[in-house]
Motif scaffolding. Sequence first.
Motif, mmCIF file in Angstrom:
data_model
loop_
_atom_site.group_PDB
_atom_site.id
_atom_site.type_symbol
_atom_site.label_atom_id
_atom_site.label_comp_id
_atom_site.label_asym_id
_atom_site.label_seq_id
_atom_site.Cartn_x
_atom_site.Cartn_y
_atom_site.Cartn_z
ATOM 1 N N ASN A 46 25.948 25.666 77.991
ATOM 2 C CA ASN A 46 25.338 25.833 79.318
ATOM 3 C C ASN A 46 24.035 25.057 79.422
ATOM 4 O O ASN A 46 23.735 24.473 80.458
ATOM 5 C CB ASN A 46 25.108 27.313 79.630
ATOM 6 N N CYS A 47 23.253 25.044 78.344
ATOM 7 C CA CYS A 47 22.019 24.249 78.335
ATOM 8 C C CYS A 47 22.354 22.777 78.535
ATOM 9 O O CYS A 47 21.705 22.088 79.334
ATOM 10 C CB CYS A 47 21.276 24.433 77.012
ATOM 11 N N LEU A 48 23.357 22.295 77.810
ATOM 12 C CA LEU A 48 23.761 20.894 77.957
ATOM 13 C C LEU A 48 24.154 20.586 79.392
ATOM 14 O O LEU A 48 23.810 19.526 79.922
ATOM 15 C CB LEU A 48 24.915 20.556 77.018
ATOM 16 N N SER A 49 24.877 21.498 80.022
ATOM 17 C CA SER A 49 25.300 21.247 81.404
ATOM 18 C C SER A 49 24.094 21.208 82.337
ATOM 19 O O SER A 49 24.057 20.398 83.264
ATOM 20 C CB SER A 49 26.325 22.280 81.870
ATOM 21 N N LYS A 50 23.094 22.037 82.085
ATOM 22 C CA LYS A 50 21.877 22.015 82.909
ATOM 23 C C LYS A 50 21.111 20.722 82.702
ATOM 24 O O LYS A 50 20.581 20.136 83.653
ATOM 25 C CB LYS A 50 21.004 23.225 82.591
ATOM 26 N N TRP A 51 21.044 20.245 81.464
ATOM 27 C CA TRP A 51 20.361 18.985 81.174
ATOM 28 C C TRP A 51 21.103 17.823 81.824
ATOM 29 O O TRP A 51 20.492 16.884 82.319
ATOM 30 C CB TRP A 51 20.235 18.772 79.669
#
Length: 102
Positions: A46-51
Amino acid sequence: MKHDALPQADQDALDAAAFRRLIAHLDSRKDVQNIDLMILADFCRNCLSKWYRAAGEERGLDISDAEARERIYGMAYEDWKANFQTPATAEQQAAFAARKRG
């Protein structure tokens, strides 16, 4: 050769290749849960998708959360959750809480 000594186009190409490899690796390890990633590395899919979404916004691109998650998960987030996400164990929850406190 040091990364910052490379021409910007080469730096970008290498960074992009490493990112694609990370995404492929995570895709091949669906058994690794997001909570495990958060406990060990303090980031998850999820962090990767936000980045990813934020990088698009910086370039004037309108990428939705759903579109960014699909890029990272390789499928709709709801499908990934239904097929691969398992409930967090008590041990995982405790480790995550300890990490947040620490």
